[in-house]
Design a protein around this motif. Structure first.
Motif, PDB file in Angstrom:
ATOM      1  N   UNK A   1       0.823  -1.212   0.000  1.00 31.58           N
ATOM      2  CA  UNK A   1       0.000   0.000   0.000  1.00 31.58           C
ATOM      3  C   UNK A   1       0.861   1.267   0.000  1.00 31.58           C
ATOM      4  N   UNK A   2       0.415   2.251  -0.781  1.00 30.21           N
ATOM      5  CA  UNK A   2       1.172   3.503  -0.929  1.00 30.21           C
ATOM      6  C   UNK A   2       1.330   4.227   0.397  1.00 30.21           C
ATOM      7  N   UNK A   3       0.252   4.292   1.192  1.00 27.42           N
ATOM      8  CA  UNK A   3       0.303   5.044   2.442  1.00 27.42           C
ATOM      9  C   UNK A   3       1.330   4.486   3.406  1.00 27.42           C
ATOM     10  N   UNK A   4       1.362   3.163   3.545  1.00 28.12           N
ATOM     11  CA  UNK A   4       2.327   2.535   4.455  1.00 28.12           C
ATOM     12  C   UNK A   4       3.750   2.746   3.959  1.00 28.12           C
ATOM     13  N   UNK A   5       3.932   2.645   2.661  1.00 22.88           N
ATOM     14  CA  UNK A   5       5.266   2.861   2.087  1.00 22.88           C
ATOM     15  C   UNK A   5       5.726   4.289   2.320  1.00 22.88           C
TER      16      UNK A   5
ATOM     17  N   UNK B   1       3.298  -4.716 -12.921  1.00 21.64           N
ATOM     18  CA  UNK B   1       3.060  -4.823 -14.357  1.00 21.64           C
ATOM     19  C   UNK B   1       1.993  -3.795 -14.709  1.00 21.64           C
ATOM     20  N   UNK B   2       2.429  -2.719 -15.339  1.00 24.48           N
ATOM     21  CA  UNK B   2       1.579  -1.550 -15.542  1.00 24.48           C
ATOM     22  C   UNK B   2       0.694  -1.697 -16.779  1.00 24.48           C
ATOM     23  N   UNK B   3      -0.626  -1.818 -16.599  1.00 26.08           N
ATOM     24  CA  UNK B   3      -1.499  -2.099 -17.748  1.00 26.08           C
ATOM     25  C   UNK B   3      -1.580  -0.974 -18.767  1.00 26.08           C
ATOM     26  N   UNK B   4      -1.381   0.277 -18.338  1.00 27.13           N
ATOM     27  CA  UNK B   4      -1.611   1.382 -19.269  1.00 27.13           C
ATOM     28  C   UNK B   4      -0.490   1.555 -20.295  1.00 27.13           C
TER      29      UNK B   4
ATOM     30  N   UNK C   1      -1.170  -3.562  -6.116  1.00 27.60           N
ATOM     31  CA  UNK C   1      -2.129  -4.093  -7.087  1.00 27.60           C
ATOM     32  C   UNK C   1      -2.505  -2.980  -8.058  1.00 27.60           C
ATOM     33  N   UNK C   2      -3.186  -3.346  -9.134  1.00 27.76           N
ATOM     34  CA  UNK C   2      -3.666  -2.348 -10.089  1.00 27.76           C
ATOM     35  C   UNK C   2      -4.652  -1.398  -9.413  1.00 27.76           C
ATOM     36  N   UNK C   3      -5.520  -1.919  -8.571  1.00 24.97           N
ATOM     37  CA  UNK C   3      -6.480  -1.068  -7.857  1.00 24.97           C
ATOM     38  C   UNK C   3      -5.775  -0.072  -6.948  1.00 24.97           C
ATOM     39  N   UNK C   4      -4.697  -0.504  -6.299  1.00 27.09           N
ATOM     40  CA  UNK C   4      -3.954   0.387  -5.405  1.00 27.09           C
ATOM     41  C   UNK C   4      -3.353   1.552  -6.180  1.00 27.09           C
ATOM     42  N   UNK C   5      -2.904   1.281  -7.386  1.00 22.10           N
ATOM     43  CA  UNK C   5      -2.291   2.325  -8.204  1.00 22.10           C
ATOM     44  C   UNK C   5      -3.333   3.212  -8.874  1.00 22.10           C
TER      45      UNK C   5
ATOM     46  N   UNK D   1      -8.542   3.071 -14.770  1.00 23.27           N
ATOM     47  CA  UNK D   1      -7.236   2.634 -15.259  1.00 23.27           C
ATOM     48  C   UNK D   1      -6.929   3.373 -16.559  1.00 23.27           C
ATOM     49  N   UNK D   2      -6.499   4.614 -16.433  1.00 25.33           N
ATOM     50  CA  UNK D   2      -6.190   5.458 -17.590  1.00 25.33           C
ATOM     51  C   UNK D   2      -4.881   6.192 -17.353  1.00 25.33           C
TER      52      UNK D   2
END
Length: 282
Positions: free
Chosen positions: A6-10, A57-60, A95-99, A104-105
């Motif tokens: 998670x971004x916040x913890x990092x 693995x960045x989908x965009x 995860x993708x959702x976390x990012x 997802x754009x």
């Protein structure tokens, strides 16, 4: 080694470490780590107190859904590799959702033409996706330095442009290409190649070396025609493009100018696996 999802913890952990005056390096990856990644990590460890390695693995940045689905993933193997490098590594595995959340754009950027040639010509939207994830990682982690391989040289130049345009106080470090024994540039995609094709793909580097020898005595058009002829003879590799360009602007060469640096860029399909490489010519 600390692993965060998670971004916040990092962010909280890194803030604590930076308050302790630690210098932070960042090595963004899409996982399936190999010796090329390890070389980036080792350089980052040498130059910084702590190194964040992101695995995402960045989908965009994929313009073909099939390429995204086939991209190799081996998180447990990646973590084992990182454990053997140093205790001073922080791993970020969102995860993708976390990012991206629900949308997802990619963001929109001005790259001053760096995105209009080579990879940008053949992979629509690719660099917007790359820039979006790199900017997010830089803002999340606030590293002092970030490390990228020169195999993706066009990407490296675009990332430098982002950091400059947004006045980020971050040093972008380009690192030399690591190669397999027969010359093929190391890439996670290589794992998808058959043994025969993987060996045959060493032709990319052989062609680049020959282009370097020809540069200065033959024109760019003559070199390009010669490169095309080499791949016409090969039944396993399909040339997508070969380009000689100015390193700084990535514009195709018209006439050699004094004091400018030039680089040859190549993209090839081996079966359905897309391989890229490049080499400085002067």
């Amino acid at each position: 080694m600390h692993v965060f999802d998670h971004k916040g913890e990092l962010r909280s952990y890194i803030k604590e470490k930076k308050d302790g005056k630690n210098i932070i390096g960042l090595v963004p990856t899409m996982g399936a780590l190999h010796q090329g990644h390890v070389s980036l990590i080792k350089q980052a460890l040498f130059q910084n107190d702590l190194v964040v390695v992101s695995i995402f693995v960045n989908p965009t940045q994929f313009n073909k859904k099939a390429d995204l689905e086939k991209y190799p993933r081996n998180l447990q193997g990646d973590l084992i590799i990182l454990e053997h490098q140093s205790d001073n590594i922080i791993v970020f595995t969102p995860t993708v959702d976390e990012i991206y959340g629900e949308s997802i754009v990619s963001n929109t950027y001005q790259f001053d033409g760096l995105d209009k040639v080579m990879e940008g010509e053949f992979r629509e939207g690719h660099f917007e996706g790359v820039a979006t994830i790199v900017e997010l990682l830089l803002l999340t982690i606030s590293p002092d330095r970030a490390y990228f391989g020169e195999k993706d040289f066009q990407q490296l130049q675009i990332i430098k442009k982002i950091v400059e345009s947004k006045n980020m106080p971050i040093e972008i470090v380009g690192c030399p290409i690591e190669r397999e024994p027969h010359g093929l540039a190391m890439s996670s995609r290589n794992e998808r190649l058959s043994k025969e094709v993987r060996i045959e793909a060493g032709l990319l580097y052989k062609v680049l070396l020959s282009a370097k020898r020809k540069f200065g005595t033959e024109s760019a058009d003559e070199i390009t025609d010669w490169v095309k002829s080499q791949f016409k003879k090969n039944t396993l590799l399909d040339l997508e493009y070969f380009q000689i360009a100015d390193e700084a602007t990535l514009t195709p060469i018209l006439k050699v100018q004094p004091k400018k640096k030039y680089r040859a860029f190549i993209a090839v399909y081996a079966d359905d696996v897309r391989l890229i490489d490049n080499l400085r010519l002067n």
